[in-house]
Design a protein around this motif. Structure first.
Motif, short mmCIF file in Angstrom:
data_model
loop_
_atom_site.label_atom_id
_atom_site.label_comp_id
_atom_site.label_asym_id
_atom_site.label_seq_id
_atom_site.Cartn_x
_atom_site.Cartn_y
_atom_site.Cartn_z
N LYS A 22 0.71 -1.48 0.13
CA LYS A 22 0.15 0.12 -0.01
C LYS A 22 0.80 1.20 -0.05
CE LYS A 22 -3.94 -2.26 2.17
NZ LYS A 22 -4.92 -2.11 3.10
N ILE A 23 2.06 0.99 0.66
CA ILE A 23 2.92 2.27 0.73
C ILE A 23 3.58 2.70 -0.66
CG2 ILE A 23 5.05 3.24 1.80
CD1 ILE A 23 2.83 3.56 3.43
N ALA A 24 3.79 1.53 -1.33
CA ALA A 24 4.39 1.60 -2.83
C ALA A 24 3.36 2.18 -3.71
CB ALA A 24 4.76 0.21 -3.25
N LEU A 25 2.21 1.79 -3.42
CA LEU A 25 0.95 2.38 -4.38
C LEU A 25 0.71 3.75 -4.11
CD1 LEU A 25 -1.22 1.17 -6.20
CD2 LEU A 25 -2.77 0.67 -4.25
N CYS A 26 0.90 4.35 -2.90
CA CYS A 26 0.46 5.85 -2.55
C CYS A 26 1.68 6.46 -3.09
CB CYS A 26 0.56 5.95 -1.07
SG CYS A 26 -0.84 5.20 -0.05
N HIS A 27 3.08 5.91 -3.10
CA HIS A 27 4.18 6.59 -4.11
C HIS A 27 3.98 6.44 -5.51
CE1 HIS A 27 6.96 8.17 -0.72
NE2 HIS A 27 6.62 6.95 -0.05
N ASP A 28 3.91 5.38 -5.94
CA ASP A 28 4.25 5.32 -7.35
C ASP A 28 2.76 5.50 -8.07
OD1 ASP A 28 6.81 4.36 -6.55
OD2 ASP A 28 6.18 2.10 -6.65
N ALA A 29 1.67 5.11 -7.58
CA ALA A 29 0.54 5.15 -8.36
C ALA A 29 -0.32 6.65 -8.28
CB ALA A 29 -0.53 4.04 -8.23
N PHE A 30 -0.37 6.82 -7.01
CA PHE A 30 -1.19 7.96 -6.55
C PHE A 30 -0.09 9.18 -6.45
CE2 PHE A 30 -3.46 4.61 -4.35
CZ PHE A 30 -4.23 4.18 -5.54
N GLY A 31 1.15 9.31 -6.25
CA GLY A 31 1.78 10.46 -6.40
C GLY A 31 2.10 11.02 -5.05
N TYR A 32 1.86 10.50 -3.87
CA TYR A 32 2.02 11.19 -2.63
C TYR A 32 3.36 11.67 -2.25
CZ TYR A 32 -2.67 10.11 -0.65
OH TYR A 32 -4.09 10.02 -0.51
N ASP A 33 3.48 12.63 -1.74
CA ASP A 33 5.03 12.90 -1.53
C ASP A 33 5.70 12.14 -0.55
OD1 ASP A 33 5.30 15.57 -3.16
OD2 ASP A 33 3.70 16.03 -1.44
N ALA A 34 4.82 11.57 0.47
CA ALA A 34 5.49 10.81 1.44
C ALA A 34 4.46 9.70 1.83
CB ALA A 34 5.67 11.61 2.99
N ALA A 35 4.83 8.71 2.39
CA ALA A 35 3.84 7.50 2.81
C ALA A 35 4.44 7.01 4.01
CB ALA A 35 3.34 6.52 1.81
N ILE A 36 3.65 6.89 5.10
CA ILE A 36 3.89 6.22 6.34
C ILE A 36 3.34 5.03 6.46
CG2 ILE A 36 3.81 6.60 8.92
CD1 ILE A 36 3.66 9.56 8.31
N ASP A 37 4.09 4.13 6.92
CA ASP A 37 3.44 2.55 7.10
C ASP A 37 3.13 2.48 8.62
OD1 ASP A 37 2.89 -0.01 7.59
OD2 ASP A 37 4.49 -0.83 6.35
N TYR A 38 1.63 2.64 9.15
CA TYR A 38 1.35 2.64 10.58
C TYR A 38 1.64 1.51 10.97
CZ TYR A 38 -2.99 0.27 9.49
OH TYR A 38 -3.82 -0.40 9.00
N LYS A 39 2.02 0.35 10.21
CA LYS A 39 2.29 -0.98 10.96
C LYS A 39 3.89 -1.02 11.19
CE LYS A 39 -1.65 -3.51 8.66
NZ LYS A 39 -2.04 -4.67 7.90
N GLN A 40 4.61 -0.62 10.55
CA GLN A 40 5.91 -0.87 10.93
C GLN A 40 6.72 0.57 11.29
OE1 GLN A 40 7.52 -3.59 10.05
NE2 GLN A 40 5.80 -4.27 9.91
#
Length: 80
Positions: A22-40
């Motif tokens: 999901k983090i990779a999807l947020c960066h790569d597909a949706f173009g978010y500047d940053a993504a935080i994995d709340y599980k890790q």
């Protein structure tokens, strides 16, 4: 979709999601500047790093521990 609208409006966008895929999807597909994995990630530290100027707009549809963490980083006048 909210993050993509924010990008159109020239906002810095930070996603909070669970899991590497999901983090990779947020960066790569949706173009978010940053993504935080709340599980890790340590959520508080990750929020400070991703939003050093604080949070101006926060959207969530679940509430709970993630919202509690984000609320501490809201700027005066922020929209939730």
């Amino acid at each position: 979709m909210l993050g993509q609208i924010a990008k159109i409006k020239s906002c810095r966008t930070v996603a909070i999601a669970g899991g590497a895929a999901k983090i990779a999807l947020c960066h790569d597909a949706f173009g978010y500047d940053a993504a935080i994995d709340y599980k890790q990630d340590d959520l508080d530290s990750a929020l400070k790093a991703a939003s050093p100027g604080g949070v101006d707009v926060y959207f969530d549809n679940t509430a709970g521990a993630i919202s509690d963490a984000v609320l501490k980083h809201l700027n005066v006048g922020a929209r939730v």
